[in-house]
Design a protein around this motif. Structure first.
Motif, PDB file in Angstrom:
ATOM      1  N   MET A   6       0.833  -1.155  -0.085  1.00  0.00           N
ATOM      2  CA  MET A   6      -0.009   0.002  -0.072  1.00  0.00           C
ATOM      3  C   MET A   6       0.738   1.308   0.111  1.00  0.00           C
ATOM      4  O   MET A   6       0.324   2.403  -0.021  1.00  0.00           O
ATOM      5  N   GLY A   7       2.088   1.212  -0.078  1.00  0.00           N
ATOM      6  CA  GLY A   7       2.954   2.384   0.166  1.00  0.00           C
ATOM      7  C   GLY A   7       3.023   2.983   1.457  1.00  0.00           C
ATOM      8  O   GLY A   7       3.350   4.106   1.633  1.00  0.00           O
ATOM      9  N   ILE A   8       2.859   2.208   2.560  1.00  0.00           N
ATOM     10  CA  ILE A   8       2.718   3.060   3.921  1.00  0.00           C
ATOM     11  C   ILE A   8       4.018   2.317   4.648  1.00  0.00           C
ATOM     12  O   ILE A   8       4.407   1.451   4.811  1.00  0.00           O
ATOM     13  N   GLU A   9       4.816   3.433   5.029  1.00  0.00           N
ATOM     14  CA  GLU A   9       5.971   3.187   5.610  1.00  0.00           C
ATOM     15  C   GLU A   9       5.959   3.087   7.093  1.00  0.00           C
ATOM     16  O   GLU A   9       5.513   4.219   7.945  1.00  0.00           O
ATOM     17  N   PRO A  10       6.185   2.062   7.862  1.00  0.00           N
ATOM     18  CA  PRO A  10       6.487   2.017   9.227  1.00  0.00           C
ATOM     19  C   PRO A  10       7.431   2.884   9.970  1.00  0.00           C
ATOM     20  O   PRO A  10       8.359   3.389   9.142  1.00  0.00           O
ATOM     21  N   TYR A  11       6.858   3.436  10.994  1.00  0.00           N
ATOM     22  CA  TYR A  11       7.706   4.443  11.760  1.00  0.00           C
ATOM     23  C   TYR A  11       9.063   4.044  12.180  1.00  0.00           C
ATOM     24  O   TYR A  11       9.240   2.785  12.831  1.00  0.00           O
ATOM     25  N   GLU A  12      10.028   4.771  12.160  1.00  0.00           N
ATOM     26  CA  GLU A  12      11.575   4.426  12.689  1.00  0.00           C
ATOM     27  C   GLU A  12      11.538   5.442  13.985  1.00  0.00           C
ATOM     28  O   GLU A  12      11.987   6.699  13.428  1.00  0.00           O
ATOM     29  N   GLU A  13      11.615   4.985  15.156  1.00  0.00           N
ATOM     30  CA  GLU A  13      11.592   5.728  16.398  1.00  0.00           C
ATOM     31  C   GLU A  13      12.654   6.486  16.302  1.00  0.00           C
ATOM     32  O   GLU A  13      12.785   7.731  16.870  1.00  0.00           O
ATOM     33  N   GLU A  14      14.169   5.884  16.103  1.00  0.00           N
ATOM     34  CA  GLU A  14      15.279   6.536  16.408  1.00  0.00           C
ATOM     35  C   GLU A  14      15.521   7.475  15.190  1.00  0.00           C
ATOM     36  O   GLU A  14      16.108   8.703  15.537  1.00  0.00           O
ATOM     37  N   LYS A  15      14.982   7.625  14.110  1.00  0.00           N
ATOM     38  CA  LYS A  15      15.387   8.518  12.925  1.00  0.00           C
ATOM     39  C   LYS A  15      13.879   9.353  12.719  1.00  0.00           C
ATOM     40  O   LYS A  15      14.209  10.466  11.914  1.00  0.00           O
ATOM     41  N   HIS A  16      12.881   9.167  13.521  1.00  0.00           N
ATOM     42  CA  HIS A  16      11.676   9.805  13.630  1.00  0.00           C
ATOM     43  C   HIS A  16      11.336  10.044  12.125  1.00  0.00           C
ATOM     44  O   HIS A  16      10.960  11.229  11.537  1.00  0.00           O
ATOM     45  N   ARG A  17      11.082   9.183  11.243  1.00  0.00           N
ATOM     46  CA  ARG A  17      10.299   9.211  10.048  1.00  0.00           C
ATOM     47  C   ARG A  17       9.606   7.900   9.829  1.00  0.00           C
ATOM     48  O   ARG A  17       9.757   6.979  10.643  1.00  0.00           O
ATOM     49  N   GLY A  18       8.827   7.908   8.832  1.00  0.00           N
ATOM     50  CA  GLY A  18       7.761   7.014   8.548  1.00  0.00           C
ATOM     51  C   GLY A  18       6.381   7.219   8.761  1.00  0.00           C
ATOM     52  O   GLY A  18       6.261   8.548   9.532  1.00  0.00           O
ATOM     53  N   MET A  19       5.467   6.684   8.501  1.00  0.00           N
ATOM     54  CA  MET A  19       3.987   6.870   8.810  1.00  0.00           C
ATOM     55  C   MET A  19       3.272   6.329  10.076  1.00  0.00           C
ATOM     56  O   MET A  19       2.801   6.694  10.964  1.00  0.00           O
ATOM     57  N   LEU A  20       3.269   4.790   9.961  1.00  0.00           N
ATOM     58  CA  LEU A  20       2.473   4.060  11.092  1.00  0.00           C
ATOM     59  C   LEU A  20       3.428   3.801  12.155  1.00  0.00           C
ATOM     60  O   LEU A  20       4.224   3.078  12.019  1.00  0.00           O
ATOM     61  N   ARG A  21       2.753   4.329  13.118  1.00  0.00           N
ATOM     62  CA  ARG A  21       3.594   4.088  14.661  1.00  0.00           C
ATOM     63  C   ARG A  21       3.062   3.156  15.109  1.00  0.00           C
ATOM     64  O   ARG A  21       3.825   2.160  15.620  1.00  0.00           O
ATOM     65  N   HIS A  22       1.621   2.946  15.494  1.00  0.00           N
ATOM     66  CA  HIS A  22       1.189   2.189  16.419  1.00  0.00           C
ATOM     67  C   HIS A  22      -0.162   1.721  15.806  1.00  0.00           C
ATOM     68  O   HIS A  22      -0.747   2.575  15.198  1.00  0.00           O
ATOM     69  N   VAL A  23      -0.600   0.474  16.078  1.00  0.00           N
ATOM     70  CA  VAL A  23      -1.948   0.327  15.795  1.00  0.00           C
ATOM     71  C   VAL A  23      -2.708  -0.215  17.004  1.00  0.00           C
ATOM     72  O   VAL A  23      -2.070  -1.191  17.682  1.00  0.00           O
ATOM     73  N   VAL A  24      -3.610   0.262  17.586  1.00  0.00           N
ATOM     74  CA  VAL A  24      -4.458   0.171  18.670  1.00  0.00           C
ATOM     75  C   VAL A  24      -5.775  -0.605  18.441  1.00  0.00           C
ATOM     76  O   VAL A  24      -6.536   0.026  17.608  1.00  0.00           O
ATOM     77  N   VAL A  25      -6.072  -1.869  18.932  1.00  0.00           N
ATOM     78  CA  VAL A  25      -7.185  -2.694  18.698  1.00  0.00           C
ATOM     79  C   VAL A  25      -7.966  -2.759  19.978  1.00  0.00           C
ATOM     80  O   VAL A  25      -7.454  -3.138  20.980  1.00  0.00           O
TER      81      VAL A  25
END
Length: 454
Positions: free
Chosen positions: A182-201
Motif C-alpha cells: 500500500m506504500g505505507i512506511e512503518p515509523y522508525e523511532e530513532e530516525k523519527h521518520r515513516g508514517m504508521l507508528r502504532h495500531v491500537v485494537v
C-alpha cells in the motif's frame, strides 16, 4: 569482598521471585537475580554482573525443576516484554501473587496480622486483553510488528499474542503483510521518520464491537481509504476505524488529534449491567471479565445499603463510580483528567443515573472543598495509579475521616505504604483481596478494606 565474582559459574538454589519475574538466589546472603529461574529450583548460573549489594546471573542449566514449571506456549516469550511468567503454571502464578501482596503488606505496611486472601484468578487465563497497543517498525527493510522486547524499544516480531484477542492478531498480521504493497512506511523511532507508528485494537467483550486506531506521524494519510478497506475485509465485526495523529518525537503512543475514518466515534461495552462508551483514548480496564470481579469485591467491601454517599477519588471515566451508583444514595467522582470526567458524565447519562456528580481536578483539593460545602462521604473509594495515593489525599482522608475506605490498588508496594499511613492515622485494615487482572504477567491488583477505629 563480595562472595561471587563476574564470570563465576555456580550451582544455586532459587528462593523467590522478584516483582518482574526474575528468580532470586542467595550466595552467603548476597542476592543473585536470574531471569527464567523459578522458586524451588536448583540451577547452574553464569554470573554476569556484580554490584555492591546484589548481582545478575544467566540461567545455564536447570538441575532440579520446580513442579510449577511449564513450557511457555508463546513463540517469542524469551524476548518479548509483555509477559514475564508464562513458564510458571497458573497455579504457581496464583501462589506467587498472593505471596507478593502478603510480603508487601507485612514488610512495608508492618501489618503481619491482616488477612491476605488467595488470589481470585481466571478460569481461562488467555486472550483476556480487550486493548492491544501494537508498535510497527522495520528490521533490515522488513516490516515488523508485535511488542517491545524487555527493557528496550526493539520490537519482538510476531504474528500471534496469546493474551490479546484473535481479532487483534488478524489485524496486526494483515497490516504487516500489506503495508509495503500500500506504500505505507512503518515509523522508525530513532530516525523519527515513516508514517504508521502504532495500531491500537479495542474490543467490547459484552458487545463484540471492535475499534481500530491507526496512530500516524502525519495527519495527511493518502492511503487511508485502502487501509480502511483492508481492515474491514480482515475483521468484518469492526465498528470504528480511527486515526490518531502523533507527530512528536516521543515514546508516548497517542497524540492530541483524533479523526474518525469510518464507522462510529466510540464503541460500547458493559460491566455487569452498566454500559460504557469507549473512545480511542478512554481509560478502560483491559481485562473486563476480571474487572467485574475486582469491582464486585470493592462493592462488597463498601457494604452499601442505599443510604450512603460515596466519594470515588481517581474515578477515571466513572467505571467504579457507576458500579457503586446502582447501590448508593449518591456518588461523587473526582479525576484530574478533564476528558475522563467528560466520559464519566456521558456514561452516567447513558445509564440514566441521576445520583452522580463528577468534577475535574486534583482529589486532594476538590474533596476538602466538597466537605466545606457540606458534601461529606460515608465511604471513600480510591483507585490510584501505580505510584499510590497522593500524600495530600491521604492527609485529606485522615482529616475528613470517612468511616470506611476501600482501596483498589495495582501496586502492592504502594498499597502497603499507604495502608501504614492510614493505620497510623486511626484506620484499621480489615482484610486484603488480591485479584489477577493480568495473567501471565507479574502484576497483581488488590482491594483493601479499612474501617475507622472507634
Amino acid at each position: 569482598m563480595k562472595p561471587v565474582q563476574k564470570n563465576d559459574r555456580l550451582l544455586v538454589h532459587v528462593e523467590d521471585l522478584t516483582h518482574d519475574g526474575a528468580g532470586v538466589a542467595k550466595v552467603d546472603g548476597y542476592p543473585l537475580f536470574i531471569q527464567g529461574a523459578l522458586p524451588g529450583e536448583d540451577v547452574q548460573v553464569h554470573v554476569l554482573k556484580t554490584l555492591k549489594s546484589y548481582g545478575f546471573a544467566k540461567l545455564i542449566q536447570i538441575e532440579q525443576a520446580s513442579p510449577f514449571r511449564v513450557t511457555a506456549p508463546c513463540p517469542v516469550f524469551d524476548t518479548c516484554g509483555g509477559c514475564q511468567v508464562q513458564h510458571l503454571s497458573y497455579e504457581g502464578q496464583m501462589t506467587f501473587k498472593q505471596k507478593l501482596v502478603r510480603d508487601a503488606i507485612t514488610r512495608i505496611g508492618k501489618l503481619p496480622d491482616v488477612p491476605v486472601h488467595p488470589v481470585k484468578g481466571m478460569e481461562h487465563p488467555w486472550r483476556y486483553r480487550n486493548k492491544s497497543q501494537i508498535p510497527f517498525g522495520t528490521d533490515n527493510g522488513r516490516v515488523v510488528a508485535g511488542f517491545y522486547q524487555t527493557r528496550s524499544h526493539n520490537i519482538a516480531d510476531t504474528d500471534i499474542c496469546l493474551i490479546q484477542t484473535p481479532e487483534a492478531d488478524t489485524i496486526m498480521t494483515g497490516l504487516k503483510n500489506s503495508l509495503h504493497g500500500m506504500g505505507i512506511e512503518p515509523y522508525e523511532e530513532e530516525k523519527h521518520r515513516g508514517m504508521l507508528r502504532h495500531v491500537v485494537v479495542r474490543k467490547g467483550r459484552a458487545t463484540g464491537e471492535i475499534m481500530v486506531v491507526l496512530v500516524t506521524k502525519k495527519k495527511k494519510f493518502p492511503q487511508r481509504d485502502q487501509a480502511v478497506e483492508l481492515i474491514r475485509s480482515l475483521v468484518p465485526e469492526v465498528a470504528s476505524i480511527v486515526q490518531n495523529v502523533n507527530g512528536e518525537k516521543t515514546n508516548v503512543i497517542f497524540g492530541n488529534e483524533t479523526l474518525t475514518l469510518w464507522g462510529k466515534d466510540v464503541i460500547e461495552d458493559r460491566i455487569g449491567d452498566v454500559r460504557f462508551e469507549i473512545s480511542a483514548r478512554s481509560f478502560y480496564q483491559v481485562n473486563p471479565e476480571q474487572t467485574e470481579v475486582l469491582y464486585g469485591q470493592a462493592l462488597e467491601y463498601a457494604q452499601l445499603t442505599g443510604d450512603e454517599t460515596v466519594i470515588d477519588a481517581y474515578c477515571g471515566i466513572g467505571t467504579i463510580s457507576l458500579f457503586l451508583a446502582e447501590r448508593a444514595k449518591f456518588v461523587m467522582g473526582v479525576e484530574i483528567v478533564p476528558q475522563a470526567i467528560e466520559d464519566a458524565k456521558r456514561n452516567a447519562a447513558l445509564n440514566g443515573f441521576s445520583n452522580t456528580l463528577f468534577e475535574a481536578g486534583p482529589a486532594e483539593q476538590v474533596i476538602p472543598r466538597w466537605y466545606k460545602e457540606g458534601k461529606t462521604a460515608d465511604v471513600l473509594m480510591v483507585d490510584p495509579p501505580r505510584k499510590g495515593c497522593d500524600e495530600q489525599l491521604l492527609q485529606t482522608i485522615l482529616k475528613q475521616r470517612p468511616k470506611r475506605v476501600v482501596y483498589v490498588s495495582c501496586n502492592p508496594a504502594t498499597l502497603a505504604r499507604d495502608l501504614r499511613i492510614l493505620e497510623d492515622g486511626g484506620y484499621r485494615t480489615q482484610e486484603v483481596q488480591p485479584v489477577d487482572m493480568f495473567p501471565q504477567s507479574t502484576h497483581c491488583e488488590a482491594v483493601a478494606w479499612l474501617e475507622l477505629a472507634e
